[in-house]
Design an enzyme around this catalytic site. Structure first.
Site, PDB file in Angstrom:
ATOM      1  CB  SER A  14      -0.927  -0.064   1.209  1.00  0.00           C
ATOM      2  OG  SER A  14      -1.910   0.914   1.132  1.00  0.00           O
ATOM      3  CG  HIS A  41      -4.222  -0.889  -1.006  1.00  0.00           C
ATOM      4  ND1 HIS A  41      -4.000  -1.021   0.341  1.00  0.00           N
ATOM      5  CD2 HIS A  41      -4.793  -2.059  -1.399  1.00  0.00           C
ATOM      6  CE1 HIS A  41      -4.422  -2.215   0.748  1.00  0.00           C
ATOM      7  NE2 HIS A  41      -4.889  -2.874  -0.306  1.00  0.00           N
ATOM      8  CG  ASP A 134      -5.358  -5.837   2.181  1.00  0.00           C
ATOM      9  OD1 ASP A 134      -5.725  -7.001   2.448  1.00  0.00           O
ATOM     10  OD2 ASP A 134      -5.537  -5.304   1.064  1.00  0.00           O
TER      11      ASP A 134
END
Lengths: 193, 275
Positions: A14, A41, A134
């Site tokens: 991310s 992301h 995540d």
């Protein structure tokens, strides 16, 4: 150590991960025999330019995933913004617009968990820099299914939260720098297609 | 348990649902089905898909609950504004030339895309000569679509999309707000037929000038995708339009020769051959 045989390498990151992915992918050789699938992301409405950004630094062919894209060696497949990526056991990539998971779509967990299932554990998961959790659950699932987990050493990560969460969920996963991960994927992992 | 025996249980469950209730998920993309059924199984606290199958076969409520897991109902109004802008600016000038129009929103889910189309057609002066068919396999989704009620928290996104898609007024002209929800004006449903229709098992039902089927085919495996696109091809008149999701394409499908790119980036195709 004998090489680990896998059907795919799955990578998630991310915050800070565009640069991280660039570093990691630049290590992989042109004739790399294992398909690489990555979730990074990005804002959902961004027209994704990630493939264009990465390509000059990567010897493999970098492309954004369309529904039912066939998985081939020598390619890096990037999740499109606003879709989950689900590998199928017959080596194609499905997309899904179902709910966000941990506020993310694409979700690293969805990619990792599905890859663990579809490839029967024959997969390497890599968790890189990021400011959320995540990937931790998905990496655990990969390891539980018999696959291998690699984590960017949190001390070297732009945002250490994601690798730390993965480390907490997967105590047996290896911590490495990005170039070490690249070297490991090149020399210690081979294709079992 | 190994994946193979788990996959066998899943395929038995899908077979049972088909035999008993005629919902056919057998041609769906397996990775997503496996994931959705796992969520359902865990939600009910079952250890295996065989237990889940028992529940589904002996309890209609069990079936409905599993269906709600299997049918993905996530959408937003004017999702991918560039698509709707392309329909408005490039497709509608062609549609204007017809005396009457039929537009099919296939897999309409809870109606977000349907209302987006009706609003756009009203603003372009085409609503009165258009009949909209909104179809889905999920009775729950169709009910929601017919109500046209959406959570207030989603409206900011809908409005932003509407403006980016070339909306001519304000989205708030089409709904009333209250109690944490907005209700879209019932006049928007005046020209809409809601119907239960399965792309997996049903046939063509009318000749269309435009079909919009977005983020539905991604849940299908290749054979079922071919079947669905075959239906669309059969249903569209010559030069009719087919709009797909941003990451879907006709490439590699059996019927790609029936269509030409019309607006490539927005995944809008035009039928070339046929009636």
């Amino acid at each position: 150590m004998s090489p680990v045989h896998v059907k795919a390498v799955v990578i998630g990151g991310s915050a800070g991960s565009v640069e991280a992915l660039t570093t990691l992918l630049s290590v992989l050789p042109e004739q790399y025999g294992i398909p690489v699938i990555a979730v990074v992301h990005l804002p959902p409405d961004s027209k994704s330019l990630l493939a264009d950004i990465l390509q000059p630094h990567c010897k493999l062919i970098v492309q954004e995933i369309e529904d039912k894209t066939p998985l081939l060696p020598g390619h890096v497949y990037l999740a499109p913004p606003d879709y989950h990526v689900l590998p199928e056991s017959h080596n194609v990539l499905s997309l899904s617009a179902e709910e966000e998971v941990l506020f993310s779509r694409p979700s690293i967990d969805v990619l990792f968990e599905t890859a663990a299932d579809s490839f029967d554990g024959k997969v390497v998961g890599v968790v890189m820099t990021g400011a959320n959790e995540d990937g931790a659950r998905g990496l655990k699932k990969i390891i539980d299914a018999g696959g291998l987990g690699l984590i960017q050493d949190p001390a070297t990560a732009y945002a250490p939260m994601m690798p730390r969460a993965a480390e907490a969920a997967c105590p047996t996963a290896k911590l490495m720098t990005l170039s070490q991960i690249g070297e490991f994927l090149t020399h210690e992992v081979s294709s079992c297609r | 348990m190994t994946n193979t025996s788990e996959d066998m249980e899943i395929s038995l469950l899908l077979e049972a649902i088909h035999r008993n209730y005629h919902y056919d998920f057998r041609g769906y993309a397996m990775a997503s089905v496996r994931r959705r059924l796992k969520l359902a199984r865990d939600r009910f606290g079952f250890r295996s898909y065989s237990q889940l199958q028992d529940h589904v076969l002996h309890d209609a409520a069990g079936l409905n609950a599993v269906l709600s897991f299997l049918t993905v109902q996530v959408s937003e109004m004017f999702r991918d504004p560039a698509y709707f802008r392309a329909v408005r600016e490039k497709v509608i000038p062609h549609l204007r030339t017809y005396p009457s129009l039929k537009v099919w929103i296939a897999g309409c889910s809870s109606g977000e895309e349907l209302y987006s189309f009706v609003i756009m057609f009203r603003e372009e002066g085409l609503e009165d000569k258009t009949l909209f068919y909104a179809t889905d396999i999920s009775a729950d989704a169709l009910k929601k679509a017919e109500l046209g009620v959406y959570d207030l928290s989603r409206i900011a996104q809908f409005s932003e999309n509407y403006q980016k898609a070339g909306g001519k007024t304000s989205l708030s002209d089409y709904y009333t707000a209250g109690y944490g929800a907005v209700t879209f004006d019932k006049s928007l449903r005046r020209r809409v037929v809601f119907s239960d229709h399965s792309l997996a098992t049903d046939a063509v039902f009318a000749e269309m000038q435009m079909i919009s089927c977005r983020n539905v085919l991604i849940y299908f495996e290749r054979d079922l995708q071919n079947r669905a696109i075959g239906l669309f091809s059969e249903s569209l008149n010559r030069k009719g339009f087919l709009g797909l999701g941003a990451k879907e394409s006709l490439r590699f499908t059996k019927h790609s020769d029936d269509f030409a790119d019309f607006s490539k980036d927005e995944r809008i195709y035009q039928k070339t051959g046929g009636a």
